[in-house]
Write a protein that holds these residues in place. Structure first.
Motif, mmCIF file in Angstrom:
data_model
loop_
_atom_site.group_PDB
_atom_site.id
_atom_site.type_symbol
_atom_site.label_atom_id
_atom_site.label_comp_id
_atom_site.label_asym_id
_atom_site.label_seq_id
_atom_site.Cartn_x
_atom_site.Cartn_y
_atom_site.Cartn_z
ATOM 1 N N GLN A 107 -8.222 -14.000 7.369
ATOM 2 C CA GLN A 107 -7.624 -14.299 8.667
ATOM 3 C C GLN A 107 -6.108 -14.278 8.546
ATOM 4 O O GLN A 107 -5.553 -14.555 7.480
ATOM 5 N N GLU A 108 -5.472 -13.956 9.651
ATOM 6 C CA GLU A 108 -4.011 -13.900 9.684
ATOM 7 C C GLU A 108 -3.424 -15.257 9.295
ATOM 8 O O GLU A 108 -3.856 -16.307 9.785
ATOM 9 N N GLY A 109 -2.441 -15.232 8.362
ATOM 10 C CA GLY A 109 -1.764 -16.448 7.939
ATOM 11 C C GLY A 109 -2.490 -17.232 6.866
ATOM 12 O O GLY A 109 -1.998 -18.280 6.433
ATOM 13 N N MET A 110 -3.633 -16.750 6.412
ATOM 14 C CA MET A 110 -4.407 -17.467 5.401
ATOM 15 C C MET A 110 -3.764 -17.270 4.022
ATOM 16 O O MET A 110 -3.385 -16.165 3.647
ATOM 17 N N ASP A 111 -3.638 -18.370 3.288
ATOM 18 C CA ASP A 111 -3.093 -18.327 1.919
ATOM 19 C C ASP A 111 -4.255 -18.074 0.977
ATOM 20 O O ASP A 111 -5.162 -18.905 0.852
ATOM 21 N N VAL A 112 -4.229 -16.908 0.293
ATOM 22 C CA VAL A 112 -5.380 -16.502 -0.504
ATOM 23 C C VAL A 112 -4.943 -16.023 -1.881
ATOM 24 O O VAL A 112 -3.757 -15.761 -2.137
ATOM 25 N N ILE A 113 -5.924 -15.895 -2.749
ATOM 26 C CA ILE A 113 -5.770 -15.205 -4.028
ATOM 27 C C ILE A 113 -6.664 -13.980 -3.953
ATOM 28 O O ILE A 113 -7.885 -14.104 -3.831
ATOM 29 N N ALA A 114 -6.039 -12.799 -4.002
ATOM 30 C CA ALA A 114 -6.773 -11.547 -3.924
ATOM 31 C C ALA A 114 -6.972 -10.992 -5.328
ATOM 32 O O ALA A 114 -6.041 -10.973 -6.145
ATOM 33 N N MET A 115 -8.207 -10.568 -5.607
ATOM 34 C CA MET A 115 -8.526 -9.950 -6.894
ATOM 35 C C MET A 115 -8.784 -8.471 -6.672
ATOM 36 O O MET A 115 -9.466 -8.105 -5.716
ATOM 37 N N GLY A 116 -8.226 -7.627 -7.530
ATOM 38 C CA GLY A 116 -8.426 -6.199 -7.400
ATOM 39 C C GLY A 116 -7.592 -5.428 -8.412
ATOM 40 O O GLY A 116 -7.204 -5.952 -9.456
ATOM 41 N N ARG A 117 -7.289 -4.210 -8.076
ATOM 42 C CA ARG A 117 -6.522 -3.334 -8.962
ATOM 43 C C ARG A 117 -5.356 -2.726 -8.192
ATOM 44 O O ARG A 117 -5.468 -2.444 -7.002
ATOM 45 N N LEU A 118 -4.272 -2.519 -8.905
ATOM 46 C CA LEU A 118 -3.103 -1.893 -8.297
ATOM 47 C C LEU A 118 -3.229 -0.384 -8.366
ATOM 48 O O LEU A 118 -3.758 0.171 -9.322
ATOM 49 N N THR A 119 -2.728 0.253 -7.334
ATOM 50 C CA THR A 119 -2.703 1.708 -7.300
ATOM 51 C C THR A 119 -1.525 2.113 -6.428
ATOM 52 O O THR A 119 -0.822 1.260 -5.865
ATOM 53 N N GLU A 171 -1.867 2.119 -12.455
ATOM 54 C CA GLU A 171 -3.276 1.773 -12.575
ATOM 55 C C GLU A 171 -3.640 1.402 -13.999
ATOM 56 O O GLU A 171 -4.528 0.563 -14.216
ATOM 57 N N THR A 172 -2.970 2.011 -14.989
ATOM 58 C CA THR A 172 -3.255 1.660 -16.382
ATOM 59 C C THR A 172 -2.661 0.299 -16.740
ATOM 60 O O THR A 172 -3.294 -0.516 -17.413
ATOM 61 N N GLY A 173 -1.466 0.048 -16.268
ATOM 62 C CA GLY A 173 -0.799 -1.206 -16.622
ATOM 63 C C GLY A 173 -1.314 -2.407 -15.846
ATOM 64 O O GLY A 173 -1.180 -3.551 -16.317
ATOM 65 N N PHE A 174 -1.896 -2.186 -14.667
ATOM 66 C CA PHE A 174 -2.399 -3.290 -13.844
ATOM 67 C C PHE A 174 -3.829 -2.970 -13.378
ATOM 68 O O PHE A 174 -4.114 -2.870 -12.184
ATOM 69 N N ALA A 175 -4.713 -2.789 -14.367
ATOM 70 C CA ALA A 175 -6.092 -2.414 -14.045
ATOM 71 C C ALA A 175 -6.807 -3.513 -13.260
ATOM 72 O O ALA A 175 -7.660 -3.237 -12.410
ATOM 73 N N ARG A 176 -6.472 -4.768 -13.545
ATOM 74 C CA ARG A 176 -7.130 -5.887 -12.864
ATOM 75 C C ARG A 176 -6.121 -7.004 -12.694
ATOM 76 O O ARG A 176 -5.546 -7.486 -13.666
ATOM 77 N N VAL A 177 -5.896 -7.445 -11.432
ATOM 78 C CA VAL A 177 -4.881 -8.466 -11.188
ATOM 79 C C VAL A 177 -5.400 -9.490 -10.182
ATOM 80 O O VAL A 177 -6.327 -9.228 -9.415
ATOM 81 N N ARG A 178 -4.777 -10.675 -10.219
ATOM 82 C CA ARG A 178 -4.987 -11.715 -9.199
ATOM 83 C C ARG A 178 -3.630 -11.985 -8.571
ATOM 84 O O ARG A 178 -2.675 -12.338 -9.266
ATOM 85 N N VAL A 179 -3.548 -11.827 -7.279
ATOM 86 C CA VAL A 179 -2.258 -11.960 -6.591
ATOM 87 C C VAL A 179 -2.413 -13.002 -5.483
ATOM 88 O O VAL A 179 -3.332 -12.926 -4.651
ATOM 89 N N ARG A 180 -1.503 -13.967 -5.464
ATOM 90 C CA ARG A 180 -1.525 -14.981 -4.422
ATOM 91 C C ARG A 180 -0.494 -14.649 -3.356
ATOM 92 O O ARG A 180 0.651 -14.274 -3.678
ATOM 93 N N GLY A 181 -0.888 -14.793 -2.113
ATOM 94 C CA GLY A 181 0.041 -14.530 -1.030
ATOM 95 C C GLY A 181 -0.569 -14.878 0.323
ATOM 96 O O GLY A 181 -1.761 -15.189 0.436
ATOM 97 N N GLU A 182 0.247 -14.787 1.326
ATOM 98 C CA GLU A 182 -0.197 -15.073 2.699
ATOM 99 C C GLU A 182 -0.546 -13.768 3.389
ATOM 100 O O GLU A 182 0.206 -12.788 3.332
ATOM 101 N N ILE A 183 -1.723 -13.747 4.065
ATOM 102 C CA ILE A 183 -2.169 -12.532 4.743
ATOM 103 C C ILE A 183 -1.305 -12.306 5.980
ATOM 104 O O ILE A 183 -1.089 -13.218 6.781
ATOM 105 N N SER A 184 -0.858 -11.068 6.131
ATOM 106 C CA SER A 184 0.007 -10.713 7.259
ATOM 107 C C SER A 184 -0.369 -9.326 7.754
ATOM 108 O O SER A 184 -0.716 -8.442 6.966
ATOM 109 N N GLY A 185 -0.285 -9.128 9.080
ATOM 110 C CA GLY A 185 -0.547 -7.810 9.668
ATOM 111 C C GLY A 185 -1.977 -7.346 9.472
ATOM 112 O O GLY A 185 -2.216 -6.143 9.289
ATOM 113 N N LEU A 186 -2.942 -8.248 9.540
ATOM 114 C CA LEU A 186 -4.348 -7.908 9.312
ATOM 115 C C LEU A 186 -4.843 -6.938 10.392
ATOM 116 O O LEU A 186 -4.669 -7.167 11.577
ATOM 117 N N LYS A 187 -5.465 -5.856 9.948
ATOM 118 C CA LYS A 187 -5.975 -4.854 10.898
ATOM 119 C C LYS A 187 -7.241 -4.227 10.325
ATOM 120 O O LYS A 187 -7.247 -3.802 9.165
#
Length: 424
Positions: free
Chosen positions: A78-90, A27-43
């Motif tokens: 949505q499932e399969g959507m290519d997105v950039i997610a903003m948030g924090r790692l934990t 959490e200290t090393g990755f307080a704020r990140v942008r990660v690109r990826g495909e959404i999978s297993g949405l629930k």
């Protein structure tokens, strides 16, 4: 590997202590990140939290979006959507996993945006939101224009300037953000807000300057499209340049290629309108004069076809005299006929009246004799009498008498007083 003899010098951790230490490092090393990826297993859990994974060709990253953050996302994952997610790692010590807590999300790349745009367009078109039959007519000369756009920048200034040049009208601005997070919610709220005003604008213009597909994305959001579709006020879409196309262009009652063009479309040029009205006025006056002249000519032609007025009047006066004389003669003959008829009726009536009077007199005499025969005085003459008490009331029964009661006995030629000695 460390020698077994030196392993005793390493610090010792419990599982929980090590998990917490790793959590702190992540959490200290990755307080704020942008990660690109495909959404999978949405629930989506019943709690409202959403769980899914972000993946690329080689790796997978678990992700969670808490209920409060999910409601504020600018797009629906949505499932399969290519997105950039903003948030924090934990980390999640219970599973020895690390994950990203998503607080914001956007589509990754123009290709993904176009794919989502086509899917959304197809869905809304299927619902009938883009049908031409549901579009409303734009008023020719509105008294009040509502504008939904940013309060700063060249767009609103250009529109106000163009409206002032063409035909000054009242303008009501509802300031909104036209791109970025929360922009679509503001735009939708503005359209709905205008519809709730007690004095509603005659037309709405939703406007924004040009930009990339990402910049204009707020005008492709479903809540904005539905707000335009539900508006009772006619809406003009004026987003971007002429080549830019957004979903509200399809649902709006009119699409303008630019915001300035919308201002030009919504009001006419006052000077040109005045010239047009003057031209129509001249045409109307000319046509009216022509029609009047035509009817005057027809009236003159009819007048020439008629006989002189004096001759026409004299002929009709002579006819009137003839009719009057015939009427007087007819009245005299009618009175004479009625007089003869009346005399004849009087002559026939006199014998009939005499006969009726004789019959009536005979009937009267018979009735008088009958009444006289039934008179009570005739009865008394035949030896009958009647008894009255002291009050002159008739005594018709023994039950009406008492001993020593004074009575009066009436005969045909008079009455005598008496006293009752005994009632037997």
């Amino acid at each position: 590997m460390l020698p077994l003899s030196s392993s005793s010098t390493l610090p010792e951790f419990t599982v929980t202590e090590l998990s917490l230490a790793l959590k702190k490092v992540v959490e200290t090393g990755f307080a704020r990140v942008r990660v690109r990826g495909e959404i999978s297993g949405l629930k989506r859990h019943t709690s409202g939290h959403v769980y899914f994974a972000l993946k690329d060709t080689d790796s997978v990253l678990d992700a969670v979006c808490w209920r409060g953050s999910f409601a504020g996302l600018s797009l629906t994952p949505q499932e399969g959507m290519d997105v950039i997610a903003m948030g924090r790692l934990t980390t999640y010590p219970g599973r020895s996993k690390y994950q990203i807590v998503v607080e914001g999300m956007e589509l990754a790349g123009e290709g993904a945006l176009l794919k989502l745009l086509e899917e959304r367009k197809r869905k809304l078109a299927t619902e009938g939101l883009f049908d031409e039959g549901r579009k409303k007519k734009i008023p020719f000369l509105p008294d009040l224009i509502g504008i939904v756009t940013s309060p700063t920048g060249a767009v609103i200034q250009d529109m106000l300037h163009r409206l002032s040049d063409r035909f000054p009208v009242h303008v009501l601005l509802w300031p909104v953000a036209v791109q970025g997070e929360g922009a679509s919610n503001q735009i939708a709220a503005a359209i709905k807000g205008f519809n709730l005003l007690p004095q509603k604008p005659d037309v709405l213009i939703v406007a924004r300057g040009g930009g990339s597909l990402e910049d204009l994305w707020a005008f492709n959001e479903e809540n904005v499209v539905r707000a335009v579709a539900e508006s009772h006020i006619p809406v003009i879409s004026a987003v971007g340049h002429e080549t830019d196309v957004t979903l509200i262009d399809f649902v709006a009652d009119k699409r303008a290629p630019t915001p300035t063009a919308a201002a030009e479309f919504v009001v006419p040029v006052r000077s040109q309108l005045a010239q047009t009205l003057a031209h129509y006025g001249l045409q109307l006056s000319s046509r009216f004069g022509h029609v009047l002249s035509l009817y005057e000519s027809r009236l003159e032609a009819l007048r020439r076809g008629l006989p002189p007025l004096g001759v026409w009047v004299d002929e009709h006066l002579q006819r009137l005299d003839d009719l009057s004389e015939r009427l007087m003669n007819a009245q005299v003959r009618l009175v004479q006929q009625q007089t003869v008829s009346f005399d004849h009726l009087i002559h026939r009536l006199q014998p009939a009246l005499t006969n009726i009077l004789q019959k009536a007199n005979h009937q009267f005499e018979n009735i008088s004799q009958l009444l006289e025969s039934y008179s009570y005085t005739r009865t008394l003459e035949r030896g009958f009498s009647y008894v009255t008490g002291p009050d002159e009331a008739l005594i018709a029964s023994k039950s009406q008498t008492n001993p020593h009661q004074k009575i009066k006995i009436h005969f045909y030629d008079g009455g005598v007083s008496a006293e009752i000695l005994e009632v037997s």
